[in-house]
Design a protein around this motif. Structure first.
Motif, short mmCIF file in Angstrom:
data_model
loop_
_atom_site.label_atom_id
_atom_site.label_comp_id
_atom_site.label_asym_id
_atom_site.label_seq_id
_atom_site.Cartn_x
_atom_site.Cartn_y
_atom_site.Cartn_z
N ASN A 27 0.83 -1.21 0.00
CA ASN A 27 0.00 0.00 0.00
C ASN A 27 0.86 1.26 0.00
N ILE A 28 1.85 1.30 -0.92
CA ILE A 28 2.67 2.48 -1.08
C ILE A 28 2.67 2.90 -2.55
N GLU A 29 3.16 4.10 -2.82
CA GLU A 29 3.12 4.69 -4.15
C GLU A 29 4.18 4.08 -5.06
N ILE A 30 3.88 4.02 -6.37
CA ILE A 30 4.85 3.61 -7.38
C ILE A 30 4.95 4.69 -8.43
N THR A 31 6.14 4.93 -8.96
CA THR A 31 6.34 5.97 -9.96
C THR A 31 7.47 5.60 -10.91
N ASN A 32 7.47 6.21 -12.09
CA ASN A 32 8.65 6.16 -12.96
C ASN A 32 9.15 7.57 -13.26
N ASN A 33 8.74 8.53 -12.43
CA ASN A 33 9.16 9.92 -12.54
C ASN A 33 10.18 10.21 -11.44
N PRO A 34 11.45 10.46 -11.78
CA PRO A 34 12.48 10.69 -10.76
C PRO A 34 12.17 11.85 -9.81
N LEU A 35 11.41 12.85 -10.26
CA LEU A 35 11.10 14.00 -9.39
C LEU A 35 10.23 13.59 -8.20
N ASP A 36 9.48 12.51 -8.36
CA ASP A 36 8.64 12.05 -7.25
C ASP A 36 9.47 11.55 -6.07
N LEU A 37 10.72 11.22 -6.32
CA LEU A 37 11.58 10.70 -5.26
C LEU A 37 11.89 11.76 -4.21
N LEU A 38 11.74 13.03 -4.56
CA LEU A 38 11.99 14.11 -3.61
C LEU A 38 11.04 14.07 -2.43
N ARG A 39 9.87 13.47 -2.63
CA ARG A 39 8.81 13.53 -1.61
C ARG A 39 8.88 12.42 -0.58
N ARG A 40 9.86 11.51 -0.72
CA ARG A 40 9.91 10.35 0.19
C ARG A 40 11.31 10.18 0.78
N ASP A 41 11.36 9.60 1.97
CA ASP A 41 12.63 9.35 2.65
C ASP A 41 13.28 8.05 2.21
N THR A 42 12.46 7.09 1.78
CA THR A 42 12.95 5.75 1.42
C THR A 42 12.52 5.42 0.00
N VAL A 43 13.45 4.90 -0.79
CA VAL A 43 13.15 4.55 -2.19
C VAL A 43 13.48 3.07 -2.41
N LEU A 44 12.51 2.34 -2.94
CA LEU A 44 12.71 0.96 -3.34
C LEU A 44 12.79 0.92 -4.87
N PHE A 45 13.99 0.71 -5.38
CA PHE A 45 14.18 0.61 -6.83
C PHE A 45 13.91 -0.83 -7.27
N VAL A 46 13.17 -0.98 -8.37
CA VAL A 46 12.85 -2.31 -8.91
C VAL A 46 13.32 -2.37 -10.36
N GLY A 47 14.14 -3.37 -10.68
CA GLY A 47 14.55 -3.57 -12.06
C GLY A 47 16.04 -3.62 -12.24
N SER A 48 16.48 -3.35 -13.47
CA SER A 48 17.90 -3.37 -13.80
C SER A 48 18.56 -2.09 -13.33
N ILE A 49 19.69 -2.21 -12.70
CA ILE A 49 20.41 -1.05 -12.21
C ILE A 49 20.85 -0.14 -13.35
N TYR A 50 21.08 -0.72 -14.53
CA TYR A 50 21.60 0.08 -15.64
C TYR A 50 20.61 1.14 -16.11
N GLY A 51 19.35 0.91 -15.93
CA GLY A 51 18.37 1.89 -16.35
C GLY A 51 18.02 2.90 -15.28
N SER A 52 18.55 2.71 -14.07
CA SER A 52 18.16 3.57 -12.95
C SER A 52 19.35 4.28 -12.32
N THR A 53 20.47 4.36 -13.04
CA THR A 53 21.69 4.89 -12.45
C THR A 53 21.52 6.33 -11.98
N ILE A 54 20.96 7.21 -12.82
CA ILE A 54 20.84 8.62 -12.45
C ILE A 54 19.89 8.82 -11.27
#
Length: 326
Positions: A27-54
């Motif tokens: 019951n938590i939010e999911i996004t593919n917009n990096p700007l949404d990461l500003l609003r949370r203290d904890t980030v769970l990245f899912v997938g290949s690291i190569y596409g999420s480096t930045i």
């Protein structure tokens, strides 16, 4: 501030479906917009690291807690490996195979959490069709080269067996860009009348229905960090044919599926590199023939029970609740 799930790829992709299921369970939010990461203290990245480096660099620079549910299908980039270690990112993998790949390259893996199925999404199907004259074999191929090559192996094996072409029908789901390629290959192999090539987008519900209406599912991919379609098919009661190598044989055993001998492996130097397994073509033919001859209602029931009990997302993904909240 709470937690958020970040998946670089959008809806309809395998990574996004995994992230979406975790988001639903926790019951938590999911996004593919990096700007949404500003609003949370904890980030769970899912997938290949190569596409999420930045976005990953961005999150660690802001001193956020980062959990990385990462796939690893071969050698890992040394620079990325050093970055993850130095920034104390919690690394979680979906299989022991992926964990061993990373550990062997000097990384610490915090936990192994297999992919799971949201059982609430499974449609109810019946399989009573005594008039069906043949066994329906389904396989799904993506655009990745190791999936295309695997599908080509499957077509060659199918064409080699008179028993298979007499007693079964192959349904191959491919991306639209590859539909013509596989139709031409089926024609060249002389099995065009025994193979249906379907392409285009399918909703999750349609995909489950396609899997549930098949009698066998052949997971023809030559490289994986897990193999999500395997557990999706099993949850629909469809036995699986796959390679007898990790990670696939971590999921499938002889009691609920059929394993094909591997005769070798190689590294495909893409970005990222992939470790591919080469199937023994003769054994693939033999295993497919055995599988077609053994399909039964009792086997389907056993496969479904196993798939739902072993890969229930509501149980498996509770591990992430502990990681993002502790």
């Amino acid at each position: 501030m709470g937690a958020i799930i970040f998946v670089r790829s959008g809806p309809g992709t395998g990574f996004y479906e995994v992230g979406r299921t975790i988001a639903h369970v926790l019951n938590i939010e999911i996004t593919n917009n990096p700007l949404d990461l500003l609003r949370r203290d904890t980030v769970l990245f899912v997938g290949s690291i190569y596409g999420s480096t930045i976005p990953l660099l961005f999150s660690t620079a802001l001193r956020k807690k980062v959990v990385l549910y990462v796939t690893a299908e071969g050698p890992f980039n040394p620079g990325i490996r050093k970055f993850l270690v130095n920034n104390r990112v919690l690394v979680v993998t979906p299989s022991m195979y992926s964990a061993r790949e990373l550990i062997g390259q000097g990384m610490a893996v915090h936990k192994v959490v297999p992919h799971g199925i949201d059982t609430c999404e499974l449609p109810v199907l019946t399989h009573n069709n005594p008039s069906q004259p043949y066994i329906r074999i389904l396989s799904i191929a993506g655009t990745d080269v190791y999936k295309v090559l695997g599908a080509r192996y499957l077509l060659r094996a199918f064409a080699r067996s008179k028993y298979l072409t007499r007693n079964s029908h192959l349904i191959l789901k491919v991306p639209s860009s590859y539909a013509r390629h596989f139709k031409e290959l089926a024609n060249n192999l002389g099995i065009h009348g025994k193979v249906d090539i379907i392409s285009g987008y399918l909703s999750k519900s349609d995909l489950y229905t396609l899997m549930g209406n098949a009698d066998l599912y052949v997971h023809a991919s030559l490289s994986d960090a897990f193999g999500l379609p395997i557990i999706e098919s099993m949850a629909m009661g469809t036995p699986v044919v796959t390679l007898n190598a990790p990670p696939w044989n971590e999921i499938v055993n002889d009691n609920v599926g059929f394993l094909v001998r591997v005769k070798g492996e190689a590294i495909l130097n893409y970005r990222p590199p992939y470790r591919v397994r080469i199937p023994d073509l003769r054994d693939l033919v033999k295993v497919l023939e055995d599988a077609v001859s053994q399909v039964s209602t009792s086997l389907r029931r056993r496969v479904r029970d196993y798939g739902i009990n072993q890969f229930n997302a509501h149980k498996l993904y509770q591990a992430f609740k502990f990681l993002v909240e502790k």
